[in-house]
Design an enzyme around this catalytic site. Structure first.
Site, PDB file in Angstrom:
ATOM      1  N   THR A 152       0.853  -1.190   0.000  1.00  0.00           N
ATOM      2  CA  THR A 152       0.000   0.000   0.000  1.00  0.00           C
ATOM      3  C   THR A 152       0.890   1.242   0.000  1.00  0.00           C
ATOM      4  O   THR A 152       1.323   1.678  -1.051  1.00  0.00           O
ATOM      5  CB  THR A 152      -0.971  -0.005   1.196  1.00  0.00           C
ATOM      6  OG1 THR A 152      -0.247  -0.263   2.407  1.00  0.00           O
ATOM      7  CG2 THR A 152      -2.036  -1.074   1.016  1.00  0.00           C
ATOM      8  N   LYS A 178       4.086  -6.762   3.788  1.00  0.00           N
ATOM      9  CA  LYS A 178       3.778  -5.373   3.479  1.00  0.00           C
ATOM     10  C   LYS A 178       3.481  -4.673   4.788  1.00  0.00           C
ATOM     11  O   LYS A 178       2.975  -5.271   5.745  1.00  0.00           O
ATOM     12  CB  LYS A 178       2.601  -5.251   2.515  1.00  0.00           C
ATOM     13  CG  LYS A 178       1.251  -5.737   3.025  1.00  0.00           C
ATOM     14  CD  LYS A 178       0.474  -4.799   3.926  1.00  0.00           C
ATOM     15  CE  LYS A 178       0.362  -3.418   3.318  1.00  0.00           C
ATOM     16  NZ  LYS A 178      -0.357  -2.498   4.307  1.00  0.00           N
ATOM     17  N   THR A 189       1.336  -9.568  12.583  1.00  0.00           N
ATOM     18  CA  THR A 189       2.080  -8.588  11.816  1.00  0.00           C
ATOM     19  C   THR A 189       1.105  -7.748  11.019  1.00  0.00           C
ATOM     20  O   THR A 189      -0.088  -7.774  11.286  1.00  0.00           O
ATOM     21  CB  THR A 189       3.088  -9.292  10.898  1.00  0.00           C
ATOM     22  OG1 THR A 189       3.640  -8.341  10.014  1.00  0.00           O
ATOM     23  CG2 THR A 189       2.441 -10.375  10.080  1.00  0.00           C
ATOM     24  N   GLU A 275       6.099   4.898   7.332  1.00  0.00           N
ATOM     25  CA  GLU A 275       5.611   6.019   6.538  1.00  0.00           C
ATOM     26  C   GLU A 275       6.382   7.300   6.854  1.00  0.00           C
ATOM     27  O   GLU A 275       6.423   7.759   7.987  1.00  0.00           O
ATOM     28  CB  GLU A 275       4.111   6.210   6.785  1.00  0.00           C
ATOM     29  CG  GLU A 275       3.288   5.117   6.127  1.00  0.00           C
ATOM     30  CD  GLU A 275       1.810   5.212   6.421  1.00  0.00           C
ATOM     31  OE1 GLU A 275       1.041   4.609   5.654  1.00  0.00           O
ATOM     32  OE2 GLU A 275       1.424   5.863   7.413  1.00  0.00           O
ATOM     33  N   ASN A 401      -0.632  10.620   6.025  1.00  0.00           N
ATOM     34  CA  ASN A 401      -1.854  10.185   6.705  1.00  0.00           C
ATOM     35  C   ASN A 401      -2.935  11.264   6.800  1.00  0.00           C
ATOM     36  O   ASN A 401      -4.075  10.967   7.144  1.00  0.00           O
ATOM     37  CB  ASN A 401      -1.512   9.657   8.098  1.00  0.00           C
ATOM     38  CG  ASN A 401      -0.860   8.290   8.011  1.00  0.00           C
ATOM     39  OD1 ASN A 401      -1.516   7.287   7.777  1.00  0.00           O
ATOM     40  ND2 ASN A 401       0.453   8.252   8.191  1.00  0.00           N
ATOM     41  N   THR A 406      -8.726  10.219   1.129  1.00  0.00           N
ATOM     42  CA  THR A 406      -9.249  11.042   0.040  1.00  0.00           C
ATOM     43  C   THR A 406      -8.202  11.430  -0.986  1.00  0.00           C
ATOM     44  O   THR A 406      -8.547  12.001  -2.022  1.00  0.00           O
ATOM     45  CB  THR A 406      -9.893  12.321   0.616  1.00  0.00           C
ATOM     46  OG1 THR A 406      -8.915  13.011   1.404  1.00  0.00           O
ATOM     47  CG2 THR A 406     -11.083  11.986   1.467  1.00  0.00           C
TER      48      THR A 406
END
EC number: 2.3.1.35
Length: 406
Positions: A152, A178, A189, A275, A401, A406
């Site tokens: 992702t 992932k 996980t 991230e 995030n 959107t």
């Protein structure tokens, strides 16, 4: 007891093929979003899952399918978590049926998983329209495509393989994962699928998986959020030809060690690809009274937002490390704690017996500017150790995030 790391992914063990295609769940047509892993024969299987009270529909279906300890295929989509939907289980069962029809197996032999946005209805039509193509693309060269299809917000693939001898037979364990955000596993996980050609019964496979997960994915945190869809599943084809593992003998211990190697490597990749992250953080705790204490302290430190922010700024703010140790829900004598930071640039001691010591800020900054930083903590209360992994907290985490849906 030699364990050798080799290239590859889930198709490295004997008996497995994989594929990944773009089916249309994700708007980006250049990104694969549907993965399939297939075994040429029925496998012993095991899994662990999220302990979040909100669970994705695929977990509920997969749990039922693995109740007999058998499976033969894994189907997974990205772009939609199929979670908190009234028709979620129906869609998850349909994914299994579609894969089973394409592979000519029973739907109950399919593990199903989904990852992506929570609370949006999963469109089944793209999966129905492309599952035949997906099955047709199954190949021993398909591990990379399958890995891409489950990603992702990941920025890079995560795969690992090891090889070892069990009873004189060469056995392999291959895995893919992932995970980049919403990473704070609890007995599971993010999404990770593992294959092995070792012959091991389902009960021992489950035992080994839980033990290995505890030392790997359960010691990772990116942002403190436990996902709703966390699943770690393993399939064992038995095609290596080793004597079947049915008890905790020497072969079992080696298998568990090899599995732990694969999962730790994947866990480190997940932490390093958090991230917005620029650094992999490793916290090594030594001298704890027991392993539980060591594990809790290590994970609290790498999970501290203030520690993570300091690491992003290459600021040797060791007081934040002591603060995290202090609120860890375990007994620690903070007046005995030593702290140091290290990287390929060297090592700098910053705290001795719970108090600051003189150190060069320039040297410390040089150490902390590297893309992997180790936080060393000595508790001086016993002999137990533990290691946890995380990442720094950057501006980009909020950017990613802030508009993820959107």
């Amino acid at each position: 007891m030699e364990i050798q790391e080799i290239p590859g992914g889930v198709t490295a063990p004997k008996g497995f093929t994989a594929a990944g295609v773009h089916c249309g769940i994700r708007k980006n047509k250049s990104k694969k979003d549907l993965a399939l892993v297939f075994a040429e024969k029925p496998c012993d299987a095991a899994a662990v899952y999220t302990q979040n009270k909100v669970k994705g529909a695929p977990i509920l279906v997969t749990k039922r399918h693995l109740a007999d300890g058998k499976a033969r295929a894994i189907i997974c989509n990205s772009g939609n978590a199929n979670t908190c939907n009234a028709d979620g289980e129906e869609k998850a069962r349909e994914m299994c049926r579609l894969a089973a029809d394409a592979l000519h197996i029973a739907p109950e032999d399919v593990v199903v998983a989904s990852t992506g946005v929570i609370g949006q209805v999963l469109p089944i039509e793209p999966i129905r329209d492309h599952v035949g193509t997906l099955a047709a693309h199954l190949s021993v060269d398909g591990a990379d495509a399958a890995e891409e299809a489950i990603m992702t917000t990941d920025t890079r693939p995560k795969q690992a393989v090891v090889e070892c001898k069990l009873g004189g037979k060469t056995c392999r364990i291959g895995g893919m994962a992932k995970g980049s955000g919403m990473i704070h596993p609890n007995m599971a996980t993010m999404l990770s699928f593992v294959t092995t050609d070792a012959d091991i019964d389902a009960a021992m496979l489950q035992k080994a998986l839980r033990a290995a997960a505890d030392k790997s994915f359960n010691m990772v945190t990116v942002d403190g959020d436990t996902s709703t869809n966390d699943t770690l599943a393993i399939l064992a084809s038995g095609l290596a030809g080793n004597a079947r593992i049915t008890e905790e003998d020497a072969d079992y211990l080696l298998f568990e060690q090899a599995l732990e190697n694969v999962l730790i490597r994947l866990a480190r990749m997940v932490a390093g690809d958090g991230e917005g992250a620029t650094k992999l953080l490793t916290c090594v705790v030594e001298g704890a009274a027991d392993e539980h204490t060591a594990r809790v302290v290590a994970k609290e430190v790498v999970g501290s937002s203030l520690v993570k922010a300091a690491m992003f700024g290459s600021d040797a703010n060791w007081g934040r490390v002591l603060c995290a140790i202090g609120y860890a829900p375990v007994d620690v004598d903070v007046k005995k704690v030593d702290v140091s930071f290290s990287s390929v640039a060297g090592k700098v001691d910053v705290c001795r017996r719970g108090a600051g010591i003189d150190f060069s800020e320039d040297d410390a900054s040089s150490v902390l500017m590297r893309n992997e930083v180790v936080i060393h903590i000595a508790l001086h209360m016993g002999e137990a150790t533990a290691t946890a992994w995380g990442c720094d907290l950057t501006y980009d985490y909020v950017k990613i995030n802030g508009d993820y849906r959107t």
